[in-house]
Write an enzyme that holds these catalytic residues in place. Structure first.
Site, mmCIF file in Angstrom:
data_model
loop_
_atom_site.group_PDB
_atom_site.id
_atom_site.type_symbol
_atom_site.label_atom_id
_atom_site.label_comp_id
_atom_site.label_asym_id
_atom_site.label_seq_id
_atom_site.Cartn_x
_atom_site.Cartn_y
_atom_site.Cartn_z
ATOM 1 N N LYS A 14 -23.873 26.968 21.815
ATOM 2 C CA LYS A 14 -24.936 24.250 22.626
ATOM 3 C C LYS A 14 -23.697 25.290 23.806
ATOM 4 O O LYS A 14 -22.848 25.707 24.255
ATOM 5 C CB LYS A 14 -24.091 24.155 21.510
ATOM 6 C CG LYS A 14 -24.572 23.775 20.898
ATOM 7 C CD LYS A 14 -23.746 22.532 19.502
ATOM 8 C CE LYS A 14 -22.378 23.365 19.374
ATOM 9 N NZ LYS A 14 -21.417 22.164 18.679
ATOM 10 N N MET A 48 0.541 -1.708 0.375
ATOM 11 C CA MET A 48 0.236 -0.131 -0.109
ATOM 12 C C MET A 48 0.795 1.431 -0.171
ATOM 13 O O MET A 48 -0.070 2.175 0.506
ATOM 14 C CB MET A 48 -0.792 0.303 0.777
ATOM 15 C CG MET A 48 -2.162 -1.470 1.221
ATOM 16 S SD MET A 48 -3.445 -1.255 0.145
ATOM 17 C CE MET A 48 -4.108 0.055 -0.640
#
Ligand code: R5P
Length: 311
Positions: A191, A35
């Site tokens: 929030k 990879m």
């Protein structure tokens, strides 16, 4: 000028190549069996002004490494100038130390892109404008606001009950820019978690009752911020809730969360390639940014103003 595309978002790179009327440079980007990434640029780039298009979206680490390896190949191929074009700049949310002994990964990524050999960076709606200062090379940060404004005007033509909403205090500047363009009101969601383990309280600053609310943000990732905001707005009496969010990261269960939310529509740009789930979602749409990105590339190449794109 040459354009090289990484593998993260080929449809966007192709659309930009069409806009610029310049074919993508021939390049092989492939994997060894372990990879590792191998890159070979298959045309001469000596003395060229090269733009490498790669969003560092999922899989972020692979796409980032691919970008670095492509830049290295171009540097060693004697390109005159290399611009890293990141329609979506991943790792941007890690832009400060929220607690001791944590990394500032956005700075690390900036160092890596510079060390690989990029001369400049072009990106869109950086999570925080200050990330520009993490680079000691020029960075142009484009805004999706004009693309969003046009779509909102088409969608809600003639409606004069629009309130633009920032889903958190950090996003106010971005939301205000859209509100100004639309000549609309602005509201802010604050929030708060009153105590650890107790769910968030959403305080809405501004008038949203009987209004068509448009949430503006830079990133929708898990969809938590967005869907909680949409519910809070509906509970506060909003007529309809739309969201315009630049980067549709939409990881994990985000698409399911959005489709079962009270959102009429979530509109994202194509800075990140849509998954099949995103394409099939009844209330998610993508807007193209290739014309804007291509225009900016053209201006960088011709050394004309990029900021005037947003006047
Ligand atoms: C936060 O500051 C960002 O602007 C976004 O609101 C956040 O990254 C969205 O994340 P999620 O979709 O996971 O709530």
């Amino acid at each position: 000028m040459k354009i090289v595309a990484g593998n993260s978002n080929l449809p966007l790179a192709e659309a930009m190549s069409t806009e610029l009327d310049i074919p993508l440079a021939k390049a092989t980007i492939r994997r060894f069996s372990d990879m590792e990434i191998f890159v070979e640029i298959q045309e001469n780039v000596r003395g060229e002004d090269v733009f490498v298009i790669q969003s560092t979206s999922y899989p972020a680490n692979d796409n980032l490494m691919e970008l670095l390896v492509v830049i290295d190949a171009l540097r060693r191929g004697s390109a005159r100038r290399i611009t890293a074009v990141l329609p979506y700049f991943g790792y941007a949310r890690q832009d400060r130390k929220p607690s001791p002994r944590t990394p500032i990964s956005a700075k690390l990524v900036a160092n890596m892109i510079t060390a690989a050999g990029a001369d400049r960076v072009l990106t869109m709606d950086l999570h925080a404008g200050q990330i520009q200062g993490f680079f000691d090379i020029p960075l142009d940060n484009l805004f999706a606001a004009p693309v969003f404004t046009r779509d909102i005007q088409d969608r809600l033509q003639g409606e004069n009950d629009i309130t633009v909403v920032s889903p958190d205090v950090g996003g106010v500047i971005r939301a205000r820019a859209v509100a100004k363009r639309l000549d609309a009101d602005l509201a802010i969601i604050d929030k708060r978690r009153e105590r650890a383990g107790v769910s968030e309280v959403m305080n809405i600053i501004g008038d949203v009752e009987n209004r068509r609310c448009i949430l503006i943000d830079d990133i929708v990732d898990s969809g938590g911020t967005l869907c909680n905001a949409a519910v809070a707005l509906k509970e506060a009496g909003a007529l309809q809730v739309y969201a315009y969010i630049t980067h549709g990261v939409l990881s994990g269960g985000a698409v399911a969360r959005v489709t079962s939310s009270p959102l009429e529509k979530l509109v994202v740009t194509d800075s990140i390639q849509a998954t099949d789930a995103v394409k099939e979602a009844h209330n998610i749409e993508q807007l193209p940014i290739a014309p804007l990105m291509a225009d900016a590339i053209d201006r960088i190449s011709n050394e004309t103003s990029v900021s005037s794109l947003f006047d």
